[in-house]
Design a protein around this motif. Structure first.
Motif, mmCIF file in Angstrom:
data_model
loop_
_atom_site.group_PDB
_atom_site.id
_atom_site.type_symbol
_atom_site.label_atom_id
_atom_site.label_comp_id
_atom_site.label_asym_id
_atom_site.label_seq_id
_atom_site.Cartn_x
_atom_site.Cartn_y
_atom_site.Cartn_z
ATOM 1 N N HIS A 138 22.858 -33.208 -7.969
ATOM 2 C CA HIS A 138 23.626 -33.751 -6.851
ATOM 3 C C HIS A 138 24.138 -32.599 -5.995
ATOM 4 N N GLY A 139 23.517 -32.415 -4.836
ATOM 5 C CA GLY A 139 23.921 -31.312 -3.967
ATOM 6 C C GLY A 139 23.576 -29.956 -4.528
ATOM 7 N N TRP A 149 26.023 -27.494 -12.524
ATOM 8 C CA TRP A 149 25.160 -28.667 -12.472
ATOM 9 C C TRP A 149 25.987 -29.953 -12.437
ATOM 10 N N VAL A 150 25.609 -30.852 -11.543
ATOM 11 C CA VAL A 150 26.195 -32.195 -11.527
ATOM 12 C C VAL A 150 25.029 -33.179 -11.574
ATOM 13 N N LEU A 152 22.595 -36.335 -11.972
ATOM 14 C CA LEU A 152 22.756 -37.767 -11.750
ATOM 15 C C LEU A 152 22.322 -38.558 -12.986
ATOM 16 N N GLN A 153 21.154 -38.192 -13.516
ATOM 17 C CA GLN A 153 20.640 -38.921 -14.672
ATOM 18 C C GLN A 153 19.583 -38.069 -15.375
ATOM 19 N N THR A 180 13.341 -32.316 -3.647
ATOM 20 C CA THR A 180 14.584 -32.500 -4.406
ATOM 21 C C THR A 180 14.692 -31.436 -5.491
ATOM 22 N N TYR A 182 15.762 -30.179 -9.097
ATOM 23 C CA TYR A 182 15.958 -30.721 -10.446
ATOM 24 C C TYR A 182 16.384 -29.599 -11.385
#
Length: 574
Positions: A138-139, A149-150, A152-153, A180, A182
Motif C-alpha cells: 500500500h503506497g 511494509w503495509v 494489503l493481503q 504495482t 509487491y
C-alpha cells in the motif's frame, strides 16, 4: 654459398618455431603436471568439504540456527577460486549421489521472472520445502524494507520438492496487478523447521502496448565463469549487483555454464555445473538484485552445439535440456507460440516473447533447430521459430503503435565475429530476418546478442542496430581465424585461402558499420555491464521513443563507461 644460406634459413626457421611453440608445449606439459600433482590437493579439498558438511549438519540440527543456509557460507568461493583450474574435470556429487564425498550442496530460492500479471520463483531444497509469501504494498516503493511494509493481503504458496525434478520447483503467482509494487518473503524448510531465506520487493510490468511514463531500464549479456581467472574475475558481477532495483530485469542469453565436453553427457553431470554456478556468491547476489530471464547457447550442451535440425535425435540434447529446464527454463516466461505447434515439436519450443508496455521482446533459441552447412545456407531458427518471428514483427513491432522491438539472439548477429558457428555461417536465414525487420511499417529493432567475448554496437540497417555484450564476467577470447573471408580485399587478384565459391550465390552483404567495438585481451579477466534504457517522451500529440545503450567495463574500478549509443523515432498519437 647457396647451401650455407639454405642451412641458415632452416636454422632460423627451427629457432622461430621453437620460440613460438615452446610456450604452448610448456603450458600443456605444465597442465599435465598440475593434474598429476593435484591429487594431494584434491584429497585436502575433499577433507575440507567433509568437515564443512559435518559442521553444517551440526548447525542445522541445533535449535539456535535462526536463518537458512546462505550460499556465502558454503564451499562455492573455495572451489570456484583456488581449485577451479583442475577440479573442473572432477565428477562432482550431490548429497543424494555416491562415489565421491559431496563437493556441492545447493539450497536456495530466487525470484526469477516478473511480467504484467505474474511472477515466478525458482528454488532447490533437498532437505524440505520452499514457501513464498507475496503481497501488494500500500503506497510502497521498490526497495522498501520490511519495517515500512503495509501489505494489503498475503498470498502464499508452499511446495515440497522431490527427486523427480532434482529437488527443484517453480512457484507461479498469477492474477497480479500491472505496474504495482509487491513485497515477497522466501522461507526454506530445513530438518522440519522453516527459516526466512530472503525478502525484498518487485514491481510488475505495465500492460503490453501502453506508453509507460517511467523509463524502462534493463541489463543483458552472456557468458560467466566467475573466479576462473583468480580473484580478478567477479568484479563485473559485483557491479551488476549494485544496480539493484534500478534494473527492472536482466536478460542472460547463453553460456551460464561451461560444460566440460569430455565428461559423460548425462543430466547428473550437467546438474553439477548448475549447482556450482548457483552457489557462487557473485552470481547469487546479482540474481537477487533483480529478476533474471534466460536463454541457452552452446555451452549449456556442448561447444558449438548444433542439433542438426532435429533435437529429438541428438544424444546430448535431452540430458542437457532436462537439467536446463529444472535449473533455469521452467522459471522463464512460458513459451506461447501464436499458432498450433505439432505436439511432437512442442517440447522443443524454448523461444518466447514478452512485453513491457510498448517495448516488445523476442528471445530466440538458436541451437535447438540449428543446421550447420559449409555453404552458409544453414539455419539457426528453424521453421516454427521463423514463423513465430514473422508473426511477432507484423503484429507487435509496428510504428503506428509507437512500439520498439528487441530481438534477442544468444549469438552475435552481425559479422563482428566471422565464425561460421554463428549467424555468419547462416547468411541465407540471416538475410531473411533482416528483410522482415526492415519491412514497411515495422518499427526500429534493436538486436541484443552475446557469445563472442566482445562488446560493441553495429548498424545492420538504418532502423536495425545490434548491441552485443559478452562476457558478463569471464575472460577475453581472440579468434585468429576471425578474418572476414567474403569481405577481404583481394590484393593483385589473389583470393584468400578460405574463399568458397558457393558464397557469392547468397548475394553480397556489406560489412556492418561498427559504431564501437571492444575486444578484451585474450584470456584476461573481462566483463561488461550492458544497460539499455528506453523512455517515451510526449509533447502535444507527438511521441518520441528513445533507446540508449551504455557499454560499461565492469572490471574497471567502479565501472568505466566505454560507449553510449542512441536511437530514436517520433510519431503522432492517434
Amino acid at each position: 654459398m647457396l647451401a650455407m644460406r639454405q642451412a641458415s634459413e632452416k636454422t632460423l626457421l627451427v629457432v622461430f618455431l621453437l620460440l613460438v611453440l615452446y610456450p604452448v608445449i610448456h603450458d600443456q606439459l605444465a597442465s599435465k603436471e598440475n593434474v598429476i600433482s593435484a591429487e594431494p590437493y584434491i584429497a585436502r579439498l575433499e577433507a575440507d568439504m567433509a568437515a564443512m558438511k559435518n559442521s553444517l549438519k551440526q548447525k542445522l540440527s541445533g535449535s539456535s540456527r535462526s536463518a537458512a543456509p546462505h550460499p556465502e557460507d558454503w564451499d562455492a568461493p573455495l572451489w570456484e577460486g583456488e581449485f577451479f583450474s583442475w577440479t573442473d574435470s572432477l565428477s562432482l556429487r550431490d548429497p543424494k549421489l555416491e562415489n565421491r564425498p559431496s563437493l556441492v550442496v545447493l539450497v536456495t530460492a530466487l525470484l526469477r521472472t516478473v511480467l504484467q500479471k505474474e511472477a515466478k520463483f525458482w528454488g532447490r531444497n533437498p532437505w524440505g520445502g520452499i514457501r513464498v509469501h507475496i503481497a501488494p504494498l500500500h503506497g510502497g516503493k521498490l526497495g522498501d524494507k520490511r519495517k515500512s511494509w503495509v501489505p494489503l493481503q498475503w498470498t502464499t504458496q508452499t511446495v515440497h520438492t522431490t527427486n523427480a525434478t532434482d529437488f527443484t520447483t517453480v512457484m507461479q503467482f498469477t492474477s497480479l496487478t500491472p505496474t504495482t509494487v509487491y513485497a515477497y518473503v522466501i522461507l526454506l524448510q530445513i530438518n522440519g523447521t522453516w527459516h526466512t531465506h530472503y525478502e525484498a520487493t518487485f514491481k510488475t510490468f505495465p500492460e503490453a502496448g501502453t506508453l509507460f511514463s517511467s523509463p524502462l531500464v534493463f541489463g543483458f549479456g552472456s557468458c560467466i565463469t566467475p573466479n576462473n581467472r583468480g580473484t580478478a574475475t567477479g568484479a563485473s558481477l559485483r557491479l551488476l549487483s549494485s544496480w539493484g532495483n534500478a534494473l527492472q530485469f536482466f536478460l542472460f542469453i547463453g553460456d551460464f555454464i561451461y560444460f566440460w565436453d569430455e565428461l559423460p553427457h548425462t543430466t547428473d553431470e550437467y546438474n553439477r555445473y548448475y549447482y556450482r554456478r548457483l552457489m557462487t556468491r557473485e552470481v547469487v547476489n546479482a540474481m537477487r538484485a533483480h529478476p533474471w530471464m534466460f536463454q541457452f547457447d552452446d555451452h549449456e550442451v556442448h561447444n558449438d552445439y548444433s542439433s542438426g535440425g532435429d533435437p529429438s535425435t541428438h544424444p546430448y540434447h535431452a540430458p542437457a535440456m532436462v537439467a536446463w529446464d529444472n535449473m533455469i527454463a521452467r522459471a522463464n516466461p512460458t513459451p506461447n507460440p501464436p499458432f498450433t505447434v505439432p505436439a511432437v515439436d512442442m517440447p522443443y519450443v524454448r523461444w518466447y516473447t514478452y512485453s513491457h508496455g510498448n517495448a516488445h521482446f523476442f528471445v530466440a533459441d538458436v541451437r535447438s533447430f540449428k543446421v550447420h552447412t559449409k555453404d552458409l545456407t544453414g539455419q539457426l531458427l528453424g521453421e516454427h521459430q521463423m514463423r513465430g518471428l514473422k508473426h511477432w514483427l507484423s503484429t507487435m513491432c509496428r510504428k503506428d503503435t509507437l512500439s520498439w522491438c528487441f530481438f534477442v539472439s544468444p549469438t552475435i548477429f552481425t559479422h563482428g565475429s566471422y565464425r561460421t558457428d554463428l549467424w555468419f555461417g547462416n547468411m541465407k536465414e540471416q538475410n531473411e530476418v533482416v528483410k522482415l525487420m526492415t519491412a514497411p511499417g515495422v518499427c526500429p529493432v534493436s538486436i541484443l546478442s552475446g557469445d563472442s567475448h566482445m562488446a560493441g554496437a553495429y548498424e545492420v540497417a538504418p532502423s536495425v542496430h545490434e548491441f552485443t555484450c559478452s562476457p558478463v564476467d569471464a575472460f577475453g577470447l581472440f579468434y585468429p581465424w576471425a578474418v572476414p573471408p567474403r569481405f577481404a580485399k583481394f590484393k593483385k587478384g589473389k583470393r584468400p585461402k578460405n574463399f568458397d565459391w558457393s558464397w557469392p550465390k547468397l548475394g553480397d552483404l556489406a560489412p556492418p558499420k561498427a559504431f564501437f567495438q571492444h575486444i578484451p585481451r585474450h584470456l584476461a579477466p573481462a566483463g561488461f555491464n550492458c544497460i539499455i534504457e528506453m523512455n517515451n517522451t510526449i509533447k502535444g500529440n507527438e511521441v518520441t521513443v528513445n533507446v540508449r545503450f551504455d557499454l560499461i567495463d565492469g572490471h574497471a574500478k567502479g565501472g568505466r563507461l566505454l560507449h553510449t549509443h542512441h536511437q530514436a523515432y517520433s510519431a503522432k498519437l492517434k
